[in-house]
Design an enzyme around this catalytic site. Structure first.
Site, short mmCIF file in Angstrom:
data_model
loop_
_atom_site.label_atom_id
_atom_site.label_comp_id
_atom_site.label_asym_id
_atom_site.label_seq_id
_atom_site.Cartn_x
_atom_site.Cartn_y
_atom_site.Cartn_z
N CYS A 133 -4.73 2.20 -3.61
CA CYS A 133 -3.49 2.77 -3.03
C CYS A 133 -2.30 1.86 -3.29
CB CYS A 133 -3.64 3.05 -1.54
SG CYS A 133 -4.86 4.28 -1.16
N ASP A 153 3.13 -4.74 8.18
CA ASP A 153 1.90 -3.97 8.01
C ASP A 153 0.75 -4.97 8.13
OD1 ASP A 153 -0.36 -2.76 7.08
OD2 ASP A 153 0.55 -1.90 5.29
N GLN A 206 -4.40 -5.38 6.99
CA GLN A 206 -5.41 -6.31 6.46
C GLN A 206 -5.53 -7.56 7.31
OE1 GLN A 206 -7.69 -5.80 4.12
NE2 GLN A 206 -6.92 -3.73 3.88
N LYS A 262 -10.15 -1.29 10.52
CA LYS A 262 -10.20 -2.51 9.70
C LYS A 262 -10.65 -3.70 10.55
CE LYS A 262 -7.52 -0.54 6.34
NZ LYS A 262 -7.93 -0.17 5.01
N HIS A 314 0.87 -1.18 0.00
CA HIS A 314 0.00 0.00 0.00
C HIS A 314 0.91 1.24 0.00
CE1 HIS A 314 -2.82 2.89 1.90
NE2 HIS A 314 -3.80 2.06 1.60
#
Ligand code: PMP
Length: 419
Positions: free
Chosen positions: A377, A214, A217, A240, A136
């Site tokens: 993104c 990261d 998600q 999220k 991203h």
């Protein structure tokens, strides 16, 4: 503090989709005369009643600024905020709640780490910062900025045509011996690829690099165990995982965060201030300058409790069934191309030959199905595939086989209308 807890449901032993849907009041509406089918969960999830009530309860009953307050409301707010930190620490299996820094979200967490690494002098000219082709923008741009400041070079792990990372290329880059930091996503928000996080982290650590994951998600789809992962930093956003926007978490290894310099200066992050000299606070406050998102942190803990009650593994299994069914149901549509490997998690991206993803998404919305279109993104990833974007359907715990049917039906209809 018992009265601080809003209504809680009894522990659920099985996955009851119907009762789960009724936990989310926003889903009970129609769009353009059709039942809302919300498949934009990778962008943001909807919030269950327990989270909404927690936020409301905070503002109705004990809103106050935290820490240093002697009055009752300040003590209550501080207690709930610090309890929320413990809830996050437990969810991540962190060694200590001191390793949990509240931020505004994933982007804020990555920028924090990028800035403290730049300030620390740990990364400099001749060093490499390694990201993946799946990232991203928020896990690319802060590292480009770090490279501009320090003279380091940004390197990229390429991906195969199926949207998995090229592990051989990854190992070759590591073998160059210059990588000081690996920053990569656990699940691709664009294609749903699940990366081999443990193996990649282990390889980067043995090559002497720091590792940032990261988890924007994966946080709502896969169990997260920072001790088993062996990384140095992990970031995610509350929104999220069924919590509000504007709250997120940076988890970092305590010894490392203790060593690294502070970034933003202000209240909370200090022990003593004079015009000549300031001493900094201990973790986690050293990285929490200013009044934080108190309600957001408390609501995030409520969201985590909610997910924990159902069980993230059960959620994952449910979503995997849906996403596989969706891939199967979409496949017969003429000219369709699905991106990402089988076994994707969260997101299913596709294009239909000759049609623009934006036109498809717009028509699908008119038929009540909310998907996201565009580059997600991930412009470098789109460029790698020679496309400007995709249609992306992304799943959450409240989605159903009926949603999958609606997705397939509406996609086929929209494609036929555009032809
Ligand atoms: N990384 C990934 C993989 C994401 O999916 C997102 C959100 N789409 C982000 C980073 C950025 O998260 P936020 O906008 O909440 O900071």
């Amino acid at each position: 503090m018992g009265h601080l807890a809003p209504l809680r449901r009894p522990l659920r032993s099985m996955f009851e989709t119907e009762s789960l849907i009724s936990d989310f009041p926003i889903l009970d509406q129609s769009v353009n005369g059709r039942r809302l089918v919300y498949l934009d969960n990778a962008a943001t999830t909807q919030k269950p009643m327990t989270v909404l009530l927690t936020s409301r309860h905070y503002y109705e009953s004990y809103n106050a600024n935290i820490h240093r307050g002697t009055h009752q409301l300040a003590r209550m707010a501080t207690g709930a905020f610090e309890k929320a930190r413990q809830t996050v620490a437990r969810y991540l299996n962190a060694a200590s709640a001191d390793e949990v820094v509240f931020t505004a979200g994933t982007t804020a967490g990555i920028n924090l780490v990028s800035n403290i690494l730049a300030l620390s002098g740990r990364i400099g000219s001749g060093d490499e910062v390694l990201v993946s082709a799946l990232e991203h923008h928020s896990n690319i741009v802060p590292w480009q900025m770090l490279c501009q400041r320090t003279g380091a070079a940004l390197k990229v792990i390429p991906c195969h045509d199926d949207g998995t990372l090229d592990q051989q290329a990854f190992h070759e880059i590591l073998a160059g011996g210059r990588v000081k930091l690996l920053a990569f996503t656990s699940i691709s928000n664009a294609f749903g690829t699940i990366n081999p996080v443990v193996e990649m982290t282990r390889a980067a650590k043995s090559a002497g690099a720091l590792v940032l994951i990261d988890a924007a998600q994966s946080i709502a789809h896969l169990p997260t165990d920072v001790r088993a992962l062996g990384a140095d930093f992990l970031v995610f956003s509350g929104h999220k995982i069924y919590a509000p926007t504007g709250i997120g978490v940076l988890w970092g290894r305590a010894d490392l965060l203790n060593e690294l310099p502070p970034w933003q200066g202000g209240g909370e992050m200090i022990k003593e201030v004079s015009f000549e000299h300031t001493t900094y606070n201990d973790l986690p406050f050293k990285y929490e300058a200013g009044t934080p998102n108190i309600e957001g942190a408390i609501a995030l803990a409520a969201a985590i409790d909610y997910v924990d009650e159902i069980g993230v593994e059960a959620i994952h299994a449910h979503e995997m069934e849906l996403i596989e069914a969706a891939a199967g149901a979409l496949s017969p549509i003429p000219g369709i191309r699905l991106y990402g490997p089988a076994g994707r998690s969260g997101s299913l991206s596709f294009n239909i030959e000759g049609l623009h993803h934006y036109d498809l998404g717009t028509l699908m919305d008119q038929m009540g199905v909310a998907v996201r279109t565009g580059h997600h993104c991930c412009q470098p990833l789109m460029a790698r595939f020679g496309i400007t974007g995709t249609v992306r359907a992304s799943f959450a715990l409240y989605n159903t086989p009926q949603d999958v049917e609606a997705l397939a039906e509406v996609t086929a209809k929209a494609a036929a209308m555009l032809r």
